[in-house]
Design a protein around this motif. Structure first.
Motif: not given
Length: 315
Positions: A97-101, A223-235
């Motif tokens: 599975x994917x880590x965030x689905x 590079x991150x392994x959970x796309x769900x946290x990418x907005x935090x890096x942008x922020x």
């Protein structure tokens, strides 16, 4: 020749390590070593070359491995047939599975599967190498099914059942030169610092293919392994990201901008090996997934078999 000996040999061959094979089989390492040695004595051939770092197959081992897998699959099918006659499935179902689905309600799906098939042991895992890691595991018979995101041609030896897709938009921090735009083109993104998942992840493959098709170079600096946290890096002001629309709730306070002139559709599939029949448990899970989808997939970009609230890949 004992099936247990073949099972242990296959595990060692796939893991290339006795310790990892023992952990996978949930037994002590000495039992694995003893079983492989017994198999070698029975066949009068050395199957594995052992050293301090890893275990490699000999010529005899390479000849035995595919036949051992076929034998184990046949034994599994025989047990499935008897279990179905007796009124209940048995065995183990190994699911990648994917880590965030969130395109599917995975806990709900697996919970319902368990209620219907309590005799089946579920083993669910993510891959640190993304969807490509799941494809390798399916090919090596370490998984029975996997949720993957694979844009482009279908991998050889793999069956893909489409489940859903979602478009990815550009996400930038407030005050960014592009923040006030109604839309941007791929060419507008030249020179930006991107936050993305590693190579092998579905969302990364979608973006890399789109930029390559447009002839635009892209710079991934984090590079991150959970796309769900990418907005935090942008922020945090560390770069920009391409975010599937179902994750819009994570982009509060950021500018979300559609990208034109590029195919940024993120697909979700259920993957299975094409070179062997699925187990009864695998068929049951695929059937349940189709049933839940038929019962009412959500609106928006989701398709059959899913809800409309989205999914994120970190596997």
């Amino acid at each position: 020749m004992e099936l247990r000996h073949l099972e242990y040999f296959v595990a060692v061959a796939e893991e290339q390590n006795f310790t990892r094979a023992a952990a996978r089989l949930h037994i002590v390492q000495s039992a694995v070593s003893a079983a492989v040695k017994a198999l070698e004595r029975e066949l009068d051939a050395r199957l594995l070359d052992r050293n301090s770092k890893r275990v490699l197959l000999t010529d005899a081992g390479r000849a035995l491995l595919p036949r051992a897998r076929i034998t184990l699959d046949a034994a599994r099918d025989a047990a499935d047939a008897v279990a179905e006659v007796r009124g209940g499935l048995r065995g183990t179902l190994r699911l990648g599975t994917l880590t965030s689905i969130r395109l599917i309600d995975l806990p709900g799906l697996l919970g319902e599967f368990h209620r219907r098939n309590p005799g089946v042991q579920l083993q669910v895992s993510a891959a640190i190498t993304g969807s490509q890691g799941h494809i390798a595991a399916l090919a090596e018979r370490r998984l029975d099914l996997a949720f993957v995101s694979l844009p482009g041609p279908r991998p050889a030896g793999i069956e893909l059942t489409p489940l859903a897709e979602a478009t990815m938009d550009l996400v930038v921090p407030p005050g960014h030169p592009l923040a006030g735009r109604a839309h941007v083109s791929v060419g507008d993104l030249t020179g930006l610092r991107f936050i993305d998942c590693p190579v092998g992840y579905g969302n990364r493959s979608v973006a890399d293919r789109a930029f390559a098709a447009a002839g635009v170079q892209r710079h991934v600096t984090i590079e991150i392994t959970d796309i769900g946290t990418s907005a935090d890096y942008v922020r945090a002001g560390l770069g920009v990201a391409l975010l599937p629309r179902f994750l819009a709730d994570t982009a509060h306070g950021l500018a979300v901008i559609p990208v034109s002139g590029a195919d940024l559709r993120w697909p979700l599939f259920l993957a299975a090996p094409a070179d062997r029949p699925p187990s009864a448990a695998a068929r049951a899970l695929a059937g349940l997934l189709a049933e839940i989808g038929t019962a009412g997939a959500g609106a928006g970009e989701a398709r059959a078999g899913v809800r409309g609230d989205g999914a994120a890949e970190g596997a």
